[in-house]
Design a protein around this motif. Structure first.
Motif, PDB file in Angstrom:
ATOM      1  N   ARG A 144       5.956 -65.162  39.192  1.00  0.00           N
ATOM      2  CA  ARG A 144       6.682 -64.002  40.138  1.00  0.00           C
ATOM      3  C   ARG A 144       8.049 -64.106  39.797  1.00  0.00           C
ATOM      4  O   ARG A 144       9.136 -63.548  40.475  1.00  0.00           O
ATOM      5  N   PRO A 145       8.153 -64.757  38.093  1.00  0.00           N
ATOM      6  CA  PRO A 145      10.064 -64.789  38.065  1.00  0.00           C
ATOM      7  C   PRO A 145      10.702 -63.465  38.433  1.00  0.00           C
ATOM      8  O   PRO A 145      11.912 -63.629  38.592  1.00  0.00           O
ATOM      9  N   GLY A 146      10.589 -62.401  38.320  1.00  0.00           N
ATOM     10  CA  GLY A 146      11.083 -61.349  38.522  1.00  0.00           C
ATOM     11  C   GLY A 146      12.040 -61.356  39.762  1.00  0.00           C
ATOM     12  O   GLY A 146      12.603 -61.021  39.765  1.00  0.00           O
ATOM     13  N   MET A 147      11.583 -62.389  40.370  1.00  0.00           N
ATOM     14  CA  MET A 147      11.739 -61.895  42.248  1.00  0.00           C
ATOM     15  C   MET A 147      12.694 -62.632  42.088  1.00  0.00           C
ATOM     16  O   MET A 147      13.930 -63.153  42.956  1.00  0.00           O
ATOM     17  N   TYR A 148      13.159 -63.586  40.833  1.00  0.00           N
ATOM     18  CA  TYR A 148      14.056 -64.841  41.502  1.00  0.00           C
ATOM     19  C   TYR A 148      15.241 -64.964  40.045  1.00  0.00           C
ATOM     20  O   TYR A 148      16.219 -64.939  40.583  1.00  0.00           O
ATOM     21  N   ILE A 149      14.562 -64.281  38.936  1.00  0.00           N
ATOM     22  CA  ILE A 149      16.004 -63.776  37.866  1.00  0.00           C
ATOM     23  C   ILE A 149      16.057 -62.692  37.381  1.00  0.00           C
ATOM     24  O   ILE A 149      16.856 -62.145  36.574  1.00  0.00           O
ATOM     25  N   SER A 157      14.516 -60.387  35.828  1.00  0.00           N
ATOM     26  CA  SER A 157      13.171 -59.713  34.997  1.00  0.00           C
ATOM     27  C   SER A 157      12.859 -60.929  33.868  1.00  0.00           C
ATOM     28  O   SER A 157      14.156 -61.610  33.746  1.00  0.00           O
ATOM     29  N   THR A 158      12.376 -60.637  33.006  1.00  0.00           N
ATOM     30  CA  THR A 158      11.963 -61.551  31.918  1.00  0.00           C
ATOM     31  C   THR A 158      12.089 -61.249  30.538  1.00  0.00           C
ATOM     32  O   THR A 158      12.475 -61.466  29.363  1.00  0.00           O
ATOM     33  N   LEU A 215      16.618 -63.830  30.928  1.00  0.00           N
ATOM     34  CA  LEU A 215      17.017 -65.056  29.819  1.00  0.00           C
ATOM     35  C   LEU A 215      18.544 -64.894  30.053  1.00  0.00           C
ATOM     36  O   LEU A 215      18.670 -66.570  30.199  1.00  0.00           O
ATOM     37  N   HIS A 216      19.079 -64.550  29.897  1.00  0.00           N
ATOM     38  CA  HIS A 216      20.246 -65.445  30.131  1.00  0.00           C
ATOM     39  C   HIS A 216      21.051 -65.574  31.548  1.00  0.00           C
ATOM     40  O   HIS A 216      21.805 -66.421  32.027  1.00  0.00           O
ATOM     41  N   HIS A 217      20.851 -65.032  32.531  1.00  0.00           N
ATOM     42  CA  HIS A 217      20.815 -65.282  33.795  1.00  0.00           C
ATOM     43  C   HIS A 217      20.199 -67.089  33.924  1.00  0.00           C
ATOM     44  O   HIS A 217      21.070 -67.753  35.026  1.00  0.00           O
TER      45      HIS A 217
END
Ligand code: 0RA
Length: 246
Positions: free
Chosen positions: A21-26, A28-29, A34-36
């Motif tokens: 669940r990458p969105g939960m951490y950064i 969005s994908t 990406l820039h985050h």
């Protein structure tokens, strides 16, 4: 490849959760997420600046699509973490953190979206390398495929300097777009340099052979002058600074 112990399996499960669940951490994908990744890595270097030990940070957008963030701080300690009893480098780059809001760290002012840190970036990278200059030694560690140790921390040379260099390649199986925007990075770094007066932030684009340097001795005062540019202002910028409760 290393043998994994019980606690390392827990670490890898944490990083696997980030990949699920990458969105939960950064957030969005996409491009923003990406820039985050860069802002999260930068966070540690900025903390080092706020602690009074780092006056220069260099960000390089490399030709291979990786990003290099180099700071001239004290360098990540290469010994065991005083509380967790595992190498501090693994604490920072492989253990998930709750984020600044939940950790009582009043000095955290830099801007990662959720302040969850470098381990999230590692989890979402094809590979990540950390090079440390500290105590006259240069040390190196490499992670692959979402945070697995590929080359354990080892001494690779000697040096008289100190600092930390993090290089990572975002995982193209996670991100819909893995192209960093030089313009986007420069805009954010200019804002950071305005807020962190005295720091020097350099951005280098290897592909298009361009670079920018941001440094403001008077900080926010110069930011206000910048937005006032070409306008009739009522008065000069006035800035007042003070310290309360230390
Ligand atoms: C823990 C302790 C100390 C420095 C750091 C972490 C540190 C981490 C990062 C990550 C990127 N750049 C960094 N720079 C420093 C201080 C240890 C000491 O007392 O020297």
């Amino acid at each position: 490849m290393e043998q994994y112990t019980g606690s390392q399996i827990v670490v890898l499960e944490g990083l696997e959760a980030v990949r699920k669940r990458p969105g939960m951490y950064i957030g969005s994908t996409g491009t923003r997420g990406l820039h985050h990744l860069i802002w999260e890595i930068l966070d540690n270097s900025i903390d080092e600046h706020l602690a009074g030990f780092c006056d220069k940070i260099e960000i390089t957008l490399a030709k291979d699509g990786s990003v290099i963030v180099e700071d001239h701080g004290r360098g990540v300690p290469t010994d065991l973490h005083p509380v967790k009893k595992i190498p501090t480098i693994r604490v920072i780059y492989t253990i998930l953190h709750a984020g600044g809001k939940f950790e009582s760290d009043g000095y955290k002012v830099s801007g990662g979206l959720h302040g969850v840190g470098s381990s999230v970036v590692n989890a979402l990278s094809k590979w990540m390398e950390v090079t440390i200059k500290r105590d006259k030694e240069e040390s190196y560690i490499r992670f692959e495929n979402g945070g697995h140790v590929a080359v354990p921390l080892k001494k690779i040379g000697t040096t008289n300097r100190t600092g930390t260099t993090v290089r990572f390649l975002p995982d193209d199986e996670i991100f819909s777009n893995t192209n960093f925007s030089y313009t986007n990075v420069c805009e954010r770094m200019q804002e950071s340099a305005f807020l962190l007066k005295g720091i020097t932030i350099e951005v280098i684009d290897e592909e298009d052979e361009r670079e920018a340097k941001f440094h403001y001795e008077r900080g926010i005062e110069e930011f206000v002058e910048e937005i006032n540019k070409g306008k009739n202002t009522l008065n000069q910028v006035l800035s007042i600074q003070g310290i309360k409760d230390k």
